[in-house]
Design an enzyme around this catalytic site. Structure first.
Site, PDB file in Angstrom:
ATOM      1  N   LYS A 141     130.393  56.912 -51.127  1.00  0.00           N
ATOM      2  CA  LYS A 141     129.161  58.046 -51.909  1.00  0.00           C
ATOM      3  C   LYS A 141     130.688  58.105 -53.304  1.00  0.00           C
ATOM      4  O   LYS A 141     131.572  58.313 -53.243  1.00  0.00           O
ATOM      5  CB  LYS A 141     128.930  59.852 -51.274  1.00  0.00           C
ATOM      6  CG  LYS A 141     127.869  60.206 -50.779  1.00  0.00           C
ATOM      7  CD  LYS A 141     128.021  61.152 -50.764  1.00  0.00           C
ATOM      8  CE  LYS A 141     126.645  61.963 -50.043  1.00  0.00           C
ATOM      9  NZ  LYS A 141     127.031  63.271 -49.292  1.00  0.00           N
ATOM     10  N   GLY A 145     122.471  61.183 -56.813  1.00  0.00           N
ATOM     11  CA  GLY A 145     122.028  59.588 -55.440  1.00  0.00           C
ATOM     12  C   GLY A 145     122.856  58.843 -56.781  1.00  0.00           C
ATOM     13  O   GLY A 145     122.638  57.882 -56.241  1.00  0.00           O
ATOM     14  N   HIS A 171     117.433  68.375 -45.592  1.00  0.00           N
ATOM     15  CA  HIS A 171     118.508  68.163 -46.312  1.00  0.00           C
ATOM     16  C   HIS A 171     117.942  69.609 -45.599  1.00  0.00           C
ATOM     17  O   HIS A 171     116.944  70.495 -46.424  1.00  0.00           O
ATOM     18  CB  HIS A 171     118.319  67.681 -47.378  1.00  0.00           C
ATOM     19  CG  HIS A 171     118.841  68.950 -48.672  1.00  0.00           C
ATOM     20  ND1 HIS A 171     119.693  67.972 -50.119  1.00  0.00           N
ATOM     21  CD2 HIS A 171     118.734  69.949 -48.832  1.00  0.00           C
ATOM     22  CE1 HIS A 171     119.876  68.859 -50.196  1.00  0.00           C
ATOM     23  NE2 HIS A 171     119.721  70.376 -50.703  1.00  0.00           N
ATOM     24  N   GLU A 195     125.097  72.947 -49.493  1.00  0.00           N
ATOM     25  CA  GLU A 195     123.773  71.969 -49.101  1.00  0.00           C
ATOM     26  C   GLU A 195     124.770  71.786 -48.304  1.00  0.00           C
ATOM     27  O   GLU A 195     125.603  71.342 -48.002  1.00  0.00           O
ATOM     28  CB  GLU A 195     123.809  70.905 -50.351  1.00  0.00           C
ATOM     29  CG  GLU A 195     122.856  71.064 -51.544  1.00  0.00           C
ATOM     30  CD  GLU A 195     122.552  70.208 -52.665  1.00  0.00           C
ATOM     31  OE1 GLU A 195     121.334  70.464 -52.896  1.00  0.00           O
ATOM     32  OE2 GLU A 195     122.927  68.848 -52.155  1.00  0.00           O
ATOM     33  N   ARG A 249     125.061  76.766 -59.699  1.00  0.00           N
ATOM     34  CA  ARG A 249     124.318  77.726 -60.718  1.00  0.00           C
ATOM     35  C   ARG A 249     123.102  78.012 -60.109  1.00  0.00           C
ATOM     36  O   ARG A 249     123.145  77.722 -58.289  1.00  0.00           O
ATOM     37  CB  ARG A 249     124.096  75.782 -61.964  1.00  0.00           C
ATOM     38  CG  ARG A 249     123.395  75.160 -60.854  1.00  0.00           C
ATOM     39  CD  ARG A 249     123.130  74.068 -61.517  1.00  0.00           C
ATOM     40  NE  ARG A 249     123.091  72.298 -61.075  1.00  0.00           N
ATOM     41  CZ  ARG A 249     121.825  72.659 -59.773  1.00  0.00           C
ATOM     42  NH1 ARG A 249     121.020  72.986 -59.256  1.00  0.00           N
ATOM     43  NH2 ARG A 249     122.073  71.096 -59.216  1.00  0.00           N
TER      44      ARG A 249
HETATM   45  P1  ADP Z   1     123.942  63.929 -55.191  1.00  0.00           P
HETATM   46  O1  ADP Z   1     124.648  64.980 -55.513  1.00  0.00           O
HETATM   47  O2  ADP Z   1     123.957  62.381 -55.558  1.00  0.00           O
HETATM   48  O3  ADP Z   1     122.370  63.878 -55.164  1.00  0.00           O
HETATM   49  P2  ADP Z   1     123.920  64.400 -52.543  1.00  0.00           P
HETATM   50  O4  ADP Z   1     125.527  64.247 -51.796  1.00  0.00           O
HETATM   51  O5  ADP Z   1     123.262  66.085 -52.750  1.00  0.00           O
HETATM   52  O6  ADP Z   1     124.206  63.526 -53.897  1.00  0.00           O
HETATM   53  O7  ADP Z   1     122.788  63.869 -51.554  1.00  0.00           O
HETATM   54  C1  ADP Z   1     121.692  63.166 -51.929  1.00  0.00           C
HETATM   55  C2  ADP Z   1     121.066  62.863 -50.927  1.00  0.00           C
HETATM   56  O8  ADP Z   1     121.882  62.222 -50.271  1.00  0.00           O
HETATM   57  C3  ADP Z   1     120.720  64.593 -49.729  1.00  0.00           C
HETATM   58  O9  ADP Z   1     120.248  65.212 -50.229  1.00  0.00           O
HETATM   59  C4  ADP Z   1     120.720  63.768 -48.171  1.00  0.00           C
HETATM   60  O10 ADP Z   1     118.872  63.076 -48.389  1.00  0.00           O
HETATM   61  C5  ADP Z   1     120.997  62.062 -48.894  1.00  0.00           C
HETATM   62  N1  ADP Z   1     122.635  62.461 -48.059  1.00  0.00           N
HETATM   63  C6  ADP Z   1     123.605  62.520 -48.889  1.00  0.00           C
HETATM   64  N2  ADP Z   1     125.120  62.658 -47.788  1.00  0.00           N
HETATM   65  C7  ADP Z   1     123.906  62.194 -46.577  1.00  0.00           C
HETATM   66  C8  ADP Z   1     124.819  61.272 -45.739  1.00  0.00           C
HETATM   67  N3  ADP Z   1     125.458  61.548 -44.482  1.00  0.00           N
HETATM   68  N4  ADP Z   1     123.769  61.090 -44.198  1.00  0.00           N
HETATM   69  C9  ADP Z   1     122.298  61.037 -44.772  1.00  0.00           C
HETATM   70  N5  ADP Z   1     122.256  60.970 -45.946  1.00  0.00           N
HETATM   71  C10 ADP Z   1     122.533  61.840 -46.793  1.00  0.00           C
END
Ligand code: ADP
Length: 642
Positions: A158, A165, A208, A274, A296
């Protein structure tokens, strides 16, 4: 309480904020870009100020111009909505420096949660469970690969500055790590100007689940959870509260962790913590981990309002105006269940591509809460998020709330641009979703089933034909009558042998594939032989729209237009959707081979690469990087084939 606030946003969220402000007796100032002059939020506000051109960087992202508008109109506070400037700590500081109130958290709280790695470290320190992984400073590929080994595959890479995403890659085996790391870093560098990444354990069958928190700068409460597992490409589609299968123990553990997170950064206002939840064997108090905090108001906040009876925008205004928390944790309780479906102008079968168009017809049922920023006749432009409305239902149980959502979607009428309405309806009928068996992979797994519209039934063709001749408006019942019986005429819809004959006052017989179907116009719609109920629809320019459980859009055939199109030039690469031209890779005179990249178009947070359909020579390049283009705009032309 404030006398007047400025809303630094547009669309449904601006309208929603105006509603609560008005209920509190607070006057509102809207800001708008030149394409939004006639927008609903401008019409609803007490005053409105033009702040620039259509591109967000020329208007809704111009903090200085927005601040000036607040000074000029005497607004005492600024509500940022979501998106745009809502999580920009520099803007918060500028607002405060100008002696105004930012309706939201402090700049320091936003910064603390701004980068995923720092936020995870801070949360771990505060005793909030975080996803196992590496979020340290050593960014060498060797070290990150080692970290991935230690965590155990599959892992997720990430971008620390990530959002939407972007810069995120799932890696299943060590063999794929190096390439995934490189592409994640590349995407992160372009999107955020920061290529740092973190490595996380990839949670299998993840859900989520997020917790709504509310702070006053010192203390905080939570307003329970929302389940946002129904996602496509990491974008939420239908949200609900509470989460299906939630236990009191897990809710207490998650709520407590979220409040700890909010207190750790002295949070003020509405925020969302989250979590990712391992959904493989039910919900367990030790099976959730912090992902990020959104500092927010969230798009899906209405489901929380529906189950708690709290107006979160009212709370935001009261706390920003200096009041303490409006209520204690003990006084908060859950009543029933709520859903929110996001209605978008988008082409689902084409891969959820954002769409544009004029909403020639728009009508929603009175039984559901509808949060929208558009009216019939308004344009969904390529400049902003293509959300049309949020459809929110509430009921005493999950089953009832879901039935109400299904009914509300079937009673929603929208025509003039393609939408995901039919897809949302299909989701409400999905067996797994109905049973509460949700995880973030549900939509992708069952996409084919969710997007396979049944063939048009004979009664649908008949209804469309009746709309095409505008049966309801037919004054002369004898039109089409002759002494020797009804006169059959062809209807320009893409159905073989579709013919129609007006046979009486406001009634007609339609011949569909050799069968005759009777259609009669009534006050509220068409009575069609074989249809499950009264059929509603609309005749638009070049199109017939049928509303109901499975909404339909049928093209009216115009033989002349078809001929002209038949000769269309196949040598031109067109923009498949409205978007921003990110890159052009060719120049006039270049030789290209079939499959070569010609351009990259960015739309709705996604990048689409446009490739050459055949070998050839570039005749001209018709768009420049940075240009905003409409769907169908010509981008690159090839020399005609010899
Ligand atoms: P962004 O800030 O780019 O939206 P997030 O960290 O909020 O990224 O993650 C977006 C989505 O990706 C989450 O809602 C979930 O569906 C998936 N996700 C994130 N982290 C994980 C993880 N460790 N394992 C599986 N799915 C994940």
């Amino acid at each position: 309480m404030f006398d007047k606030i400025l809303i630094a946003n547009r669309g449904e969220i601006a309208c929603r904020i105006i509603r609560s402000a008005r209920a509190l007796g607070v006057r509102t100032v809207a800001v708008y870009s030149s394409v939004d002059a006639a927008a609903l939020h401008v019409a609803l506000a007490d005053e409105a100020v033009l702040i620039g051109g259509p591109a967000p960087r020329d208007s809704y992202l111009r903090g200085d111009v927005i601040l000036q508008a607040a000074r000029d109109t005497g607004a005492q506070a600024i509500h940022p909505g979501y998106g745009f400037l809502s999580e920009n700590p520099d803007f918060v500081e500028a607002v405060e420096k100008a002696g105004l109130v930012f309706i939201g958290p402090s700049a320091q709280a936003i910064r603390a949660m701004g980068l995923k790695d720092a936020a995870k470290a801070l949360m771990a320190e505060a005793g909030v469970p975080v996803v196992p992984g590496y979020h340290g400073p050593d960014q060498s590929p060797e070290h990150l690969a080692q970290a991935a080994e230690a965590i155990g595959y599959p892992v997720l890479i990430k971008a620390v500055a990530g959002g939407g995403g972007k810069g995120m890659r799932l890696v299943e085996t060590p063999a794929g790590f190096a390439a995934a790391l490189e592409s994640a870093k590349g995407e992160a560098a372009t999107a955020f100007g920061n290529d740092a990444v973190l490595i996380e354990k990839y949670i299998l069958q993840p859900r989520h689940i997020e917790v709504q928190v509310f702070g006053d700068g010192t203390d905080a409460v939570h307003l329970f959870e929302r389940d946002c597992s129904l996602q496509r490409r990491h974008q939420k589609v239908i949200e609900e509260a509470p989460a299906p299968g939630m236990t009191p123990q897990m809710r207490a553990a998650m709520g407590e962790a979220a409040v700890r997170a909010a207190r750790a950064i002295g949070y003020a206002g509405a925020g969302t913590v989250e979590f990712i939840v391992d959904g493989r064997d039910g919900l367990r108090p030790d099976g959730f981990w912090f992902m990020e905090m959104n500092t927010r108001l969230q798009v899906e906040h209405p489901v929380t309002e529906a189950i708690t009876g709290v107006d979160l925008v009212e709370w935001q205004l009261r706390v920003a105006a200096g009041e303490g928390l409006p209520c204690t944790q003990d006084a908060l309780a859950i009543t029933g269940h709520a859903f929110e479906a996001r209605l978008y102008a988008e082409d689902v079968p084409a891969g959820f591509l954002p769409a544009t168009g004029r909403l020639a017809h728009l009508d929603f049922p009175a039984e559901a809460r509808i949060d929208t920023g558009v009216r019939a006749g308004d344009e969904i432009s390529p400049w902003y998020d293509p959300m049309i409305a949020k459809i929110i239902t509430h009921g005493p149980s999950r089953a009832v709330a879901l039935k109400r959502l299904e009914a509300a979607l079937a009673a929603s009428e929208v025509a003039g641009c393609v939408t995901n309405l039919e897809f949302l309806g299909a989701l409400t009928r999905h067996a797994g979703f109905r049973a509460g068996a949700v995880d973030t992979g549900l939509i992708a797994r069952d996409l084919a089933e969710l997007t396979s519209a049944p063939e048009l039934a004979a009664w649908e063709w008949a209804a469309a034909a009746a709309l095409a001749i505008d049966l309801a408006a037919l004054d002369d019942p004898l039109a089409g009558f002759s002494l020797s019986g009804p006169v059959w005429q062809s209807v320009g819809l893409d159905c073989d042998g579709l013919r129609i004959a007006v046979t009486g006052p406001r009634a007609t017989r339609v011949c569909v594939a050799g069968h005759e179907i009777t259609v009669a116009a009534q006050m509220d719609g068409l009575r069609v032989e074989g249809a499950p109920g009264l059929v509603r629809g609309a005749r638009l320019e070049g199109q017939i729209a049928l509303f109901g459980t499975v909404p339909r859009l049928l093209a009216l055939r115009d033989p002349l237009a078809r001929q002209a199109q038949g000769g269309a030039n196949a040598d031109i690469v067109l923009a498949p959707m409205p978007g921003l031209v990110k890159a052009i890779f060719v120049a006039a005179g270049d030789t290209v081979r079939a499959g070569d990249r010609l351009a990259v178009l960015e739309a709705m947070k996604m990048e689409h690469t446009l490739v050459a359909a055949r070998d050839g020579c570039v005749a001209e390049v018709l768009a420049a990087p940075g240009a905003q283009v409409e769907a169908g705009a010509a981008l690159v032309g090839l020399e005609p084939e010899a």
